[in-house]
Design an enzyme around this catalytic site. Structure first.
Site, short mmCIF file in Angstrom:
data_model
loop_
_atom_site.label_atom_id
_atom_site.label_comp_id
_atom_site.label_asym_id
_atom_site.label_seq_id
_atom_site.Cartn_x
_atom_site.Cartn_y
_atom_site.Cartn_z
N GLY A 19 44.65 36.07 41.08
CA GLY A 19 43.34 36.01 41.73
C GLY A 19 42.28 35.38 40.84
O GLY A 19 41.49 34.54 41.29
N ASP A 147 60.35 38.19 45.77
CA ASP A 147 60.12 39.29 46.71
C ASP A 147 60.60 38.88 48.10
O ASP A 147 60.30 37.77 48.57
CB ASP A 147 58.62 39.63 46.80
CG ASP A 147 58.06 40.20 45.51
OD1 ASP A 147 58.87 40.59 44.63
OD2 ASP A 147 56.83 40.24 45.37
N LYS A 187 58.42 34.47 24.25
CA LYS A 187 59.66 34.12 24.94
C LYS A 187 59.38 33.36 26.24
O LYS A 187 58.57 33.78 27.07
CB LYS A 187 60.48 35.38 25.25
CG LYS A 187 61.02 36.08 24.01
CD LYS A 187 62.07 35.21 23.31
CE LYS A 187 62.72 35.93 22.13
NZ LYS A 187 63.72 35.09 21.46
N THR A 188 60.08 32.23 26.41
CA THR A 188 59.89 31.40 27.61
C THR A 188 60.94 31.64 28.69
O THR A 188 60.81 31.14 29.79
CB THR A 188 59.93 29.90 27.23
OG1 THR A 188 61.25 29.59 26.73
CG2 THR A 188 58.90 29.57 26.18
N GLN A 192 61.33 30.33 32.72
CA GLN A 192 62.38 29.42 33.16
C GLN A 192 63.12 29.97 34.38
O GLN A 192 63.37 29.26 35.35
CB GLN A 192 63.37 29.18 32.01
CG GLN A 192 62.77 28.41 30.83
CD GLN A 192 63.78 28.26 29.70
OE1 GLN A 192 64.92 27.88 29.91
NE2 GLN A 192 63.35 28.57 28.47
N CYS A 379 26.13 54.42 49.41
CA CYS A 379 26.92 54.90 50.56
C CYS A 379 27.01 56.42 50.53
O CYS A 379 26.03 57.09 50.79
CB CYS A 379 28.29 54.22 50.57
SG CYS A 379 29.12 54.36 52.18
N LEU A 380 28.17 56.99 50.19
CA LEU A 380 28.27 58.44 50.06
C LEU A 380 27.25 58.95 49.06
O LEU A 380 26.71 60.06 49.22
CB LEU A 380 29.69 58.83 49.62
CG LEU A 380 29.95 60.32 49.41
CD1 LEU A 380 29.80 61.10 50.71
CD2 LEU A 380 31.33 60.56 48.81
N HIS A 515 26.59 48.81 50.74
CA HIS A 515 27.29 48.56 49.48
C HIS A 515 26.73 47.28 48.85
O HIS A 515 27.24 46.18 49.09
CB HIS A 515 28.79 48.39 49.72
CG HIS A 515 29.51 49.67 49.99
ND1 HIS A 515 30.09 50.42 48.99
CD2 HIS A 515 29.72 50.34 51.14
CE1 HIS A 515 30.66 51.49 49.52
NE2 HIS A 515 30.45 51.47 50.83
N GLU A 517 27.06 46.09 46.00
CA GLU A 517 28.00 45.42 45.07
C GLU A 517 28.78 44.30 45.74
O GLU A 517 29.24 43.36 45.07
CB GLU A 517 28.97 46.44 44.46
CG GLU A 517 29.97 47.07 45.40
CD GLU A 517 29.48 48.35 46.07
OE1 GLU A 517 30.34 49.17 46.48
OE2 GLU A 517 28.26 48.51 46.21
#
Length: 541
Positions: A19, A147, A187-188, A192, A379-380, A515, A517
């Site tokens: 992200g 996955d 370590k690669t 790979q 909020c709360l 909110h 933020e």
């Protein structure tokens, strides 16, 4: 210019920072003058993360149009200084739901519905819709290569490269270069193997973003380039940084834009990151330091409060101040150990759901009110500030929220059963309504009182727009009692819902239902959080 696609995948293990990597690349492209959008694909089968525990998946981020999305959308908005929409995040649940609904409506003319082509076509359609009108679309695929649930998305990537051609699609693979302490070596081999897995399904990455605790030598980068079949300068080291906001600058130094420009057959891409650089320096080496008491209950996974902790970073950067967060577990806080708050410069009560830890938060609010410590409730946090004031100042001891006590005789916090949402749609809500789809979500207007602190904080704007995520509202029946004793309503929605409250004889005691933020950015911090930090700096011990 036709839209170009940058697909970002992850290898070896999760939580490598796809992200942040996606946000950083998009930020650099935007700073170079291009029109850029960004998309997060989540392979889980939930329709959205709205009903998932914060401890399960971290914070639920809310977009302006009311979508409950993955927390990476928050990173995108904070880095790009933009507001994204519902379409900028989709899940496997949403894809399958659309395909099944189309099948039920006969849109596939009776054909057998399969992953290829029907699911993959739906994925490609959604990606292309987000790209419309943009020079670049950065697409982050959640999870890790290998996955099972990610396979349809990788097939969609492969098909898009086949259909659109090499000059419109690039694959960027974020992978881990582990440091083996006993051997003293980086370590690669895991990288790979991860690239081999991608190539097995027909995708060859053009850029490797190598996540590492330590810098990579030239020889190691050459070895990676050779084994992964990428150009030597297309191995971009993503070394651990002191701040996530340093990552775009680090990627720029590593030459990621050169590799992207060459792949797409473009001239050199040159972004202007001067303002960003100044703010990052203030994050890393600030002049001042303050302590904020953060009284929450999801402290086992601090990602639950990601937007809020980042908003404090933004405010601090713009005030040249480091904010040391003192994490205080509201379940363990009481009058007996309230002295834990004696060394903080400000007290913050974030949002949350349920009755767990509520009494500890109320103790913190009492302490902030009585000791004149700068206080911000969200909020709360606003609802509890109202309950605390009613119980301890107005002396309505039974004041409660029907969220905690459905049978309370003094429902200061209650449900509006026939609520009209931001789209003009009616919601019927009861205490037993399912969580999904019954909350006030997204951006709503708030009208500010001109004689209030919050009005000054928001640069004397009479109407602001902020985002919400809650089910319960402050009961306006109690407004006259609150105002009689010194807590006044300083912000209301256009249909008179209580949005903000303040205490008059206090240096800074503000609580808001929304909110703030969610709209904070590094270059444009949210104004009420900025003012809270400013007042806490004045109160520095």
């Amino acid at each position: 210019m036709q839209s170009k696609y940058l697909f970002v995948t992850g290898g070896v293990l999760s939580s490598l920072g796809k992200g942040i990597s996606s946000s950083s690349i998009a930020t650099l492209l935007k700073a170079a003058g291009f029109k850029v959008s960004i998309l997060k694909i989540d392979p889980y089968i939930n329709v959205d993360p709205g009903t998932m525990s914060p401890l399960e998946h971290g914070e639920v981020f809310v977009t302006a149009d009311g979508a409950e999305t993955d927390l990476d959308i928050g990173h995108y908005e904070r880095f790009l200084d933009t507001s994204l929409e519902k379409s900028n995040n989709f899940t496997t649940g949403q894809v399958y739901l659309s395909v099944i609904e189309n099948e039920r409506q006969g849109k596939y003319l009776g054909k057998t519905i399969q992953v290829v082509p029907h699911i993959v076509d739906e994925i490609k359609y959604r990606i292309k819709e987000v790209a419309k009108g943009n020079d670049f679309l950065v697409v982050e695929l959640g999870g890790t290569v290998g996955d099972i649930e990610g396979m349809p998305y990788l097939e969609a990537m492969r098909q898009m490269k086949h259909e659109l051609g090499f000059k419109r699609v690039i694959s960027i693979h974020v992978t881990l270069i582990p440091y083996i302490k006993a051997a003293g070596e980086l370590k690669t081999k895991p990288t790979q193997h991860s690239v081999q897995e991608l190539r097995r399904i027909g995708i060859s990455p053009q850029i490797i973003l190598a996540r590492s605790e330590k810098p990579l030598s030239k020889d190691l980068k050459k070895k990676l380039a050779l084994s992964c079949d990428v150009d030597d300068d297309s191995v971009i080291v993503a070394e651990d940084a002191k701040s996530i906001y340093q990552c775009p600058l680090n990627f720029l130094k590593e030459g990621v834009l050169n590799a992207i420009a060459r792949h797409f057959g473009m001239e050199n891409i040159t972004p202007n990151m001067d303002d960003w650089d100044v703010l990052v320096k203030k994050i890393i080496s600030p002049k001042n330091t303050i302590s904020i008491g953060f009284v929450g209950k999801y402290l086992d996974l601090k990602e639950s409060y990601k937007s809020l902790t980042e908003a404090l970073v933004h405010a601090g950067a713009n005030l040249d101040t480091r904010i040391d967060i003192k994490w205080i577990d509201s379940e363990k806080l009481s009058q007996e150990n309230i002295a834990e708050l004696s060394d903080v410069d400000g007290i913050l009560i974030p949002g949350g759901f349920g009755s767990r830890g509520v009494e500890g938060k109320i103790c913190a609010i009492t302490y902030a009110r009585e000791n004149k410590i700068p206080f911000l409730g969200i909020c709360l946090g606003m609802q509890l500030a109202i309950l605390e004031f009613l119980r301890n100042v107005v002396q309505i001891k039974e004041a409660d929220s029907i969220e905690f006590n459905p049978n309370t005789k003094e429902p200061a916090i209650y449900l509006i059963e026939d609520f009209i949402d931001q789209n003009g749609q009616a919601q019927i809500r009861t205490h037993k309504s399912p969580m999904g789809g019954t909350m006030r979500l997204g951006e709503y207007e708030c009208i500010l009182k001109k004689d209030s602190v919050i009005y000054q904080s928001y640069n004397k704007q009479e109407v602001i727009k902020e985002r919400h995520r809650h089910r319960y509202e402050a009961n306006p029946k109690y407004k006259p009692m609150l105002e009689k004793y010194g807590m006044f309503v300083s912000g209301e929605s256009k249909n008179q819902l209580i949005e903000a409250v303040e205490i008059k004889d206090h240096p800074f005691f503000v609580a808001v239902q929304f909110h703030p933020e969610f709209t904070s950015r590094l270059k444009n911090p949210n104004l009420i959080i900025l003012d809270f930090v400013r007042q806490s700096l004045k109160n520095k011990k």
